[in-house]
Design a protein around this motif. Structure first.
Motif, PDB file in Angstrom:
ATOM      1  N   UNK A   1      38.572  31.599  42.170  1.00 34.95           N
ATOM      2  CA  UNK A   1      39.830  30.920  41.856  1.00 34.95           C
ATOM      3  C   UNK A   1      40.422  30.252  43.093  1.00 34.95           C
ATOM      4  N   UNK A   2      40.300  30.898  44.250  1.00 41.64           N
ATOM      5  CA  UNK A   2      40.796  30.294  45.492  1.00 41.64           C
ATOM      6  C   UNK A   2      40.067  28.991  45.796  1.00 41.64           C
ATOM      7  N   UNK A   3      38.762  28.976  45.598  1.00 40.78           N
ATOM      8  CA  UNK A   3      37.988  27.756  45.829  1.00 40.78           C
ATOM      9  C   UNK A   3      38.442  26.646  44.879  1.00 40.78           C
ATOM     10  N   UNK A   4      38.669  27.030  43.634  1.00 35.38           N
ATOM     11  CA  UNK A   4      39.112  26.030  42.654  1.00 35.38           C
ATOM     12  C   UNK A   4      40.502  25.500  42.979  1.00 35.38           C
TER      13      UNK A   4
ATOM     14  N   UNK B   1      39.179  39.224  34.470  1.00 37.67           N
ATOM     15  CA  UNK B   1      39.609  39.213  35.869  1.00 37.67           C
ATOM     16  C   UNK B   1      39.840  37.786  36.362  1.00 37.67           C
ATOM     17  N   UNK B   2      38.893  36.905  36.108  1.00 35.88           N
ATOM     18  CA  UNK B   2      39.046  35.504  36.494  1.00 35.88           C
ATOM     19  C   UNK B   2      39.972  34.770  35.531  1.00 35.88           C
ATOM     20  N   UNK B   3      39.944  35.147  34.270  1.00 35.16           N
ATOM     21  CA  UNK B   3      40.814  34.517  33.266  1.00 35.16           C
ATOM     22  C   UNK B   3      42.275  34.628  33.666  1.00 35.16           C
ATOM     23  N   UNK B   4      42.662  35.797  34.149  1.00 32.67           N
ATOM     24  CA  UNK B   4      44.060  35.995  34.559  1.00 32.67           C
ATOM     25  C   UNK B   4      44.386  35.177  35.808  1.00 32.67           C
ATOM     26  N   UNK B   5      43.414  35.024  36.696  1.00 31.00           N
ATOM     27  CA  UNK B   5      43.633  34.149  37.861  1.00 31.00           C
ATOM     28  C   UNK B   5      43.858  32.704  37.395  1.00 31.00           C
ATOM     29  N   UNK B   6      43.080  32.276  36.410  1.00 32.19           N
ATOM     30  CA  UNK B   6      43.239  30.921  35.866  1.00 32.19           C
ATOM     31  C   UNK B   6      44.626  30.755  35.265  1.00 32.19           C
TER      32      UNK B   6
ATOM     33  N   UNK C   1      34.271  27.482  35.606  1.00 31.18           N
ATOM     34  CA  UNK C   1      34.332  28.606  36.528  1.00 31.18           C
ATOM     35  C   UNK C   1      33.542  29.796  35.982  1.00 31.18           C
ATOM     36  N   UNK C   2      32.951  30.538  36.891  1.00 25.93           N
ATOM     37  CA  UNK C   2      32.243  31.751  36.496  1.00 25.93           C
ATOM     38  C   UNK C   2      32.158  32.684  37.689  1.00 25.93           C
ATOM     39  N   UNK C   3      32.330  33.972  37.446  1.00 26.11           N
ATOM     40  CA  UNK C   3      32.217  34.947  38.526  1.00 26.11           C
ATOM     41  C   UNK C   3      31.304  36.094  38.114  1.00 26.11           C
TER      42      UNK C   3
END
Length: 254
Positions: free
Chosen positions: A35-38, A58-63, A114-116
């Motif tokens: 998410x930081x990179x994005x 986890x990434x969804x909430x960052x988005x 995005x994908x982690x």
């Protein structure tokens, strides 16, 4: 055979959905880094975002925290994971089970994909990246993290000392990933290592099962109890610690 393996992977992650977050410290760091990179990109006011392998979100909430007006499509191979992500999301969107290696979409549609820590489960990483790149609008970016070759090196070494192979997959090196991405203008990749200490080999195995990473590499049968005890004893004697080696990459469609 590939479909059968994907079914096993989906079942393992589905079974882990309820307790996944309790074991996901490194996964949480990797998601935040993606998410930081994005966040360094210039995006439209309401970007079209596709997430591959959303897990419990986890990434969804960052988005959701960074692009609350985004038009999000969040996907995962495991339906139970998708349901967890949807329940805890900080953003409205479409949540659906989908194999990210075979996306349902066609043509340039997304500003950001995005994908982690999901791409390591793909059968053909170069082909998957090419397909996903084709879903980007001009100027759009694919940003992902995936497992690197030094992940669980001590666990592998304990197996090798016993003359057996670990069920952990053979992940790519940073150089191999960079070589694969050389075909894409302005693509880049880098790596990070995250050390983790477990109380014992049993703790490591509990961790892997807890995050759903319990499906062995094709062709590697489970060890018998005697061989497994030998491997565990060696791993414990070496301190019961190991590393996550995580590769991060960005591909931008020109």
């Amino acid at each position: 055979m590939a479909d059968e393996r994907k079914d096993k992977i989906a079942a393992a992650f589905g079974a882990a959905a309820a307790g996944y977050d309790d074991h996901a410290d490194v996964q949480r760091i990797a998601a935040r880094t993606v998410a930081d990179l994005a966040s360094l990109l210039s995006l439209p006011d309401a970007p079209q975002i596709l997430e591959i392998g959303c897990g419990t979100g986890l990434l969804t909430r960052e988005i959701g925290g960074r692009w609350p007006s985004a038009k999000l499509v969040a996907t995962d191979l495991a339906a139970d994971m998708v349901a967890r992500a949807a329940d805890g999301a900080m953003i409205a969107g479409t949540f659906l089970p989908m194999d990210g290696e075979s996306p349902w979409f066609d043509g340039p549609h997304f500003d950001l994909i995005l994908s982690s820590l999901a791409f390591q489960w793909f059968d053909d990483l170069p082909l998957a990246v090419a397909r996903l790149n084709g879903l980007l609008r001009p100027g759009g970016s694919l940003i992902f993290s995936t497992m690197g070759e030094q992940s669980f090196a001590r666990w592998r070494a304990a197996h090798a000392a016993c003359g057996v192979a670990a069920g952990v997959a053979d992940y790519p090196s940073l150089a191999a990933l960079q070589s694969m991405l050389a075909a894409y203008p302005d693509a880049f990749a880098f790596d990070e290592e995250y050390p983790v200490e477990w109380d014992s080999a049993r703790g490591l195995m509990t961790h892997l099962k807890g995050i759903g990473a319990s499906v062995p590499t094709p062709g590697r049968a489970p060890l018998g109890a005697r061989a497994l005890r030998r491997v565990m004893a060696i791993f414990d004697a070496e301190g019961a610690r190991d590393d996550y080696h995580v590769l991060f990459a960005r591909v931008t469609r020109i």
